[in-house]
Design a protein around this motif. Structure first.
Motif: not given
Length: 540
Positions: A354-358, A362-364, A401-402, A407-410
């Motif tokens: 859940y915390g991967i920030g790569e 907001y992408w598909p 924090s992520k 985020p919902e999509n992620w």
């Protein structure tokens, strides 16, 4: 007296016998004519006539068809144009149609004449029958009438002579009518023969018309094929002209040692100075600019912006992973904990993934699924071996924090691909590779870099700001420090950079230069990492 009477009787019988023979001959002729009994008993003659008729029909048909085929061969072998051939054949069809019409008209006229002549024939046949009947009645003489004639022998002879004269007269008329009937019958037979020949001609003309129609269609098909070939050749010529233009462009590129980029084929970044269009419009005349395809990258594995372009082009995450890694994802047991440097142990599928920030959240979702599988594949080696994984770009970015509030999509992408990895691969990826990767080759819609390939690159289609640009700022951000510079140089500055590269690569360099002293012209204006500018080479 008796002897004289006997002599007279004998003479009367002789005369009577001649009359009877004449009457029988007339009646026999009449019987033959009125019964239409002309040749029916002559089978050989009949068969011979039928044979001649068939031969005549065959000869007539062969002649017509031979003439038509000769005309067709002349048309086919001639050097005139196809359109002229079609016109000639169309004329032949018109002429043949007229011939058929004329033949049909002739048949109708012959049939009408035949009907009229048949009427005349029937009338004469009726007259012939009446004459024969009268002749027969008038010729009947009783034997006792001849013997016991009261008027004497002279009267008997006169009566016999008179009746003989009448019989002869009737017989002559019978012969005349019979001969006329035979002439009419011959004409009737001739008309029937001509009618059969006309029917044969009509059939032959019909066949020739079909042959002409077939030839016309063949020529028209040939013309259509030539038109198709003409259109195809025109398209091929146009395509070849485009290829020639592209090849000429490539020749220029090869000879000049560069690739000529179309401004319209590369996306603009947020920093106009770093774009090709910005350089062309703002840089002073005679300036040099250095542009590159892709950001600082290892060019291995998956392109993130390439993934975005492919998703927007309709591909799903399995297809994209198959392209970039050569394998489809498979399920693994990832229910345990992974060791993260400076963070300790945490649940692999929730806290860590859940915390991967790569990739922008907001992408598909389909693009995020690709990122989730790639990130899980990269981390799985650490998870499986029990080693610690770092949380920076040196490994892959992890944001606490992520992780705590994904985020919902992620979150959807991670959950939808839970446990899925691309096995036995490192799982490398990067934001932008400039349209080329070491593993999968040219990342374009057609897999090639022919022609103006930048417009077909998936990263370019996705609007990647780092696909093609001039790099001159300290960081990736368009607002990071530029040290007061623009991404273009003078001729002298460009020469210095080239010379510095030659020294670094030891190209035609004498001695042993100190490459640590190759520094930028901004050494006095910006921090360069603690290097003393007094030790740097001068601009001279």
């Amino acid at each position: 007296m008796i002897e004289e009477l006997s002599g007279l009787l004998w003479q009367k019988l002789k005369i009577f016998g001649k009359v009877i023979r004449s009457i029988l001959v007339a009646v026999l002729i009449l019987s033959q004519v009125s019964g239409n009994y002309l040749y029916s008993n002559e089978q050989l003659e009949k068969y011979q006539e039928e044979k001649e008729q068939k031969e005549a029909e065959k000869e007539e048909k062969e002649k017509v068809l031979e003439d038509v085929q000769k005309e067709l061969d002349e048309i086919s072998d001639s050097n005139i144009s196809i359109s002229q051939k079609i016109a000639i054949v169309a004329g032949k069809i018109y002429d043949t149609t007229n011939r058929i019409t004329e033949a049909e008209e002739n048949i109708r006229e012959k049939e009408e004449n035949l009907v009229e002549k048949q009427k005349v024939l029937d009338e004469k046949q009726a007259k012939l029958s009446t004459a024969a009947t009268g002749l027969y009645k008038n010729s009947r003489i009783s034997m006792f009438e001849m013997i016991f004639q009261r008027s004497g022998l002279d009267s008997v002879f006169k009566m016999l002579n008179y009746r003989k004269f009448a019989v002869d007269d009737h017989l002559e008329k019978v012969h005349l009518i019979t001969n006329e009937y035979l002439v009419i019958q011959d004409e009737k037979d001739e008309i029937e023969k001509e009618k059969r020949l006309l029917a044969v001609r009509k059939e032959a003309y019909e066949q020739s018309k079909k042959a002409l129609d077939a030839e016309k269609k063949r020529i028209e098909a040939e013309m259509a094929a030539k038109r198709d070939m003409e259109n195809q050749l025109s398209d091929e010529i146009e395509s070849l002209a485009t290829d020639i233009s592209s090849l000429q462009k490539k020749i220029i590129e090869v000879r000049s040692g560069m690739f000529v980029v179309d401004i319209e084929s590369v996306p603009d970044t947020g920093d106009e100075n770093a774009t090709l269009s910005g350089f062309m419009s703002k840089a002073p005349s005679g300036s040099f600019g250095v542009f590159s395809f892709g950001a600082y990258t290892h060019r291995n594995g998956m392109s993130q912006y390439g993934t975005l372009g492919r998703v927007e082009g309709g591909q799903n995450y399995q297809q994209i992973l198959q392209h970039y890694y050569g394998k489809s994802p498979e399920k693994k047991d990832t229910s345990g904990e992974i060791k993260v440097k400076d963070e300790g142990e945490m649940d692999f599928e929730t806290d860590y993934m859940y915390g991967i920030g790569e990739m922008p959240s907001y992408w598909p979702v389909e693009a995020l699924k690709v990122q989730a599988v790639a990130a899980r594949s990269y981390a799985y080696r650490y998870y499986d071996s029990g080693l610690k994984i770092c949380k920076t770009e040196s490994c892959q970015v992890w944001v606490e924090s992520k992780s705590e509030d994904p985020p919902e999509n992620w979150k959807k992408a991670v959950d939808a691909t839970q446990g899925m990895i691309v096995d036995d691969v490192v799982g490398q990826y990067s934001a932008a590779t400039g349209g080329y990767l070491n593993d999968s080759g040219w990342d374009t819609t057609d897999g090639s870099h022919s022609g103006d390939w930048p417009g077909r690159a998936w990263e370019s289609k996705a609007g990647c700001p780092w696909f093609y640009k001039a790099w001159y700022r300290k960081g990736y951000s368009d607002s990071s420090d530029s040290c007061g510079r623009k991404p273009w140089m003078t001729e002298e500055e460009m020469a210095d950079i080239v010379n510095a590269w030659l020294i670094l690569e030891e190209v035609d360099v004498k001695g042993d230069p100190d490459t640590d002293k190759i520094l930028p012209v901004t050494i006095d204006d910006c921090e360069i990492g603690g290097v003393d500018d007094d030790d740097a080479y001068s601009m001279d």
